[in-house]
Design a protein around this motif. Structure first.
Motif, PDB file in Angstrom:
ATOM      1  N   UNK A  97       0.843  -1.186   0.000  1.00 31.23           N
ATOM      2  CA  UNK A  97       0.000   0.000   0.000  1.00 31.23           C
ATOM      3  C   UNK A  97       0.883   1.242   0.000  1.00 31.23           C
ATOM      4  N   UNK A  98       0.676   2.160   0.962  1.00 33.45           N
ATOM      5  CA  UNK A  98       1.499   3.373   1.017  1.00 33.45           C
ATOM      6  C   UNK A  98       2.841   3.170   1.720  1.00 33.45           C
ATOM      7  N   UNK A 140       5.050  11.713   4.261  1.00 31.80           N
ATOM      8  CA  UNK A 140       3.923  12.489   3.756  1.00 31.80           C
ATOM      9  C   UNK A 140       4.227  13.040   2.364  1.00 31.80           C
ATOM     10  N   UNK A 141       3.224  13.512   1.631  1.00 30.31           N
ATOM     11  CA  UNK A 141       3.461  14.029   0.269  1.00 30.31           C
ATOM     12  C   UNK A 141       4.416  15.216   0.242  1.00 30.31           C
ATOM     13  N   UNK A 142       4.462  16.012   1.301  1.00 29.54           N
ATOM     14  CA  UNK A 142       5.349  17.167   1.358  1.00 29.54           C
ATOM     15  C   UNK A 142       6.810  16.770   1.597  1.00 29.54           C
TER      16      UNK A 142
END
Length: 299
Positions: A97-98, A140-142
Motif C-alpha cells: 500500500x502506502x 507524507x506528500x510534502x
C-alpha cells in the motif's frame, strides 16, 4: 519473596566482575539496543531498491556503577569499551500500500575492559547480531515527515561479549523538518528478553528513547548540521532470578545529553557526537563519543 539486599550486593559484584559482557548485557544495567545510536535523520530510510552501509564507532568510559539511589555501588569500578558496528540497510522494490518495506542486519565488534578493587577482565569478540527482518516506512506528500517501525531481534553469538540471551525490541523512528534548516528526530521503543540459561537471570522490560534536534545554520555550508542530542532509558519491570525478584527489582534508568556535528556527503554523511550520562540507577554512568557514517551502495 524478594532476594535480600545483602544478597543483591553480592550478586551485583559477582555479575559485574565475572560477566562476559559488561558493556551490553542488560543483567549488568545496560541494554541490548545500542542506546544513543540514532540521532540523525532517524526516520529516513533508503529509497526503494537502494542499500545503505552504515558504520557506528563508539568509545565508552565509565568510572561509576550506580545503585538505586544514584550512588556508587562497586568500589574502584571502571569500564572502558570500544565498539564498531556495521549495518547493512536495504529497502525493497515492492511496497505494501502506502508503505515501503526495508530490512537490515548489524554486526558489532566489541572490546571491553572492566576493573574494580576486586577484579579485572578484558575481552574482544563479535557481539550479538541484530536482525531487522521487516520495517514499514512512510512519508507524507510534502516529504517533511518520515517514519518507519519494526522489531529488532538480538541473537546471542555465545562469545565472551555475548549477552547469552535473545532480546526483542519493537521501535518507531521519526524525523520531522518543520523548516528546511531544522530537523527533529526521535527513536523510541521497548526491549524484552528471554532468560539467560547460564545464570537463570531474567532481565526486566526496558523503555528507551533516542532524540535529537539538528540545525543547518550556515547558508555557505548547507550540508553542515549542528545539534543537540541524547537518550533516556527506563526499566519498567523487575529483574528476576529463578522467578524471584532481585532486591528492589534492580530497575535501571539513565539519561544522557550532548552536542553533535554532521556533514552530508553524496547521499550519505558523517557525524561526530558526545553523550554525557546523568541521573543513573543500577547502571554504569560515564561518557560516550561516537563517530558514524552512512553511504548508499549498489543502486
Amino acid at each position: 519473596m524478594n532476594i535480600s539486599k545483602p544478597a543483591v550486593l553480592i550478586l551485583t559484584l559477582s555479575v559485574l566482575l565475572t560477566t562476559r559482557s559488561p558493556a551490553i548485557a542488560t543483567e549488568n544495567g545496560t541494554t541490548a539496543y545500542p542506546i544513543g545510536v540514532y540521532t540523525i535523520a532517524n526516520g529516513i530510510i533508503p529509497a526503494p531498491g537502494e542499500t545503505w552501509v552504515q558504520n557506528y564507532s563508539v568509545y565508552y568510559d565509565s568510572s561509576e556503577y550506580s545503585d538505586g539511589s544514584g550512588n556508587s555501588l562497586v568500589p574502584g569500578f571502571n569500564s572502558r569499551a570500544v565498539v564498531n558496528a556495521t549495518r547493512v540497510f536495504h529497502t525493497w522494490d515492492e511496497t505494501f500500500g502506502p508503505f515501503t518495506l526495508s530490512s537490515g542486519v548489524v554486526l558489532p565488534l566489541i572490546g571491553v575492559d572492566v576493573r574494580s578493587d576486586l577484579s579485572h577482565s578484558n575481552d574482544f569478540a563479535l557481539g550479538d547480531i541484530t536482525l531487522e527482518p521487516l520495517y514499514l516506512g512512510w512519508s507524507n506528500p510534502q516529504k517533511n515527515f518520515f517514519i518507519y517501525g519494526g522489531v529488532n531481534v538480538f541473537v546471542p553469538t555465545k562469545t565472551n561479549v555475548s549477552n547469552n540471551f535473545y532480546s526483542f525490541a519493537p521501535d518507531v523512528n521519526i524525523t520531522w523538518f518543520p523548516t528546511s534548516k531544522l530537523e527533529l528526530s526521535a527513536s523510541f521503543g521497548a526491549e524484552f528478553h528471554t532468560k539467560n540459561p547460564e545464570t537463570d537471570y531474567q532481565s526486566g522490560t526496558v523503555l528507551f528513547l533516542d532524540w535529537a534536534a539538528n540545525y543547518r545554520a550556515f547558508d555557505a555550508l548547507p550540508n553542515l548540521g549542528i545539534g543537540i542530542q541524547g537518550y533516556a532509558v527506563k526499566q519498567v519491570t523487575d529483574d528476576k532470578i529463578a522467578g524471584v525478584v532481585v532486591g528492589d527489582g534492580f530497575r535501571q534508568q539513565g539519561f544522557a545529553i550532548g552536542p553533535q556535528i554532521s556533514y552530508a556527503i553524496g547521499g550519505g554523511g558523517i557525524a561526530l557526537k558526545w553523550q554525557h550520562e546523568f541521573d543513573t540507577e543500577y547502571r554504569a554512568k560515564g561518557d560516550r563519543v561516537w563517530l558514524q557514517f552512512s553511504m548508499p551502495v549498489g543502486k
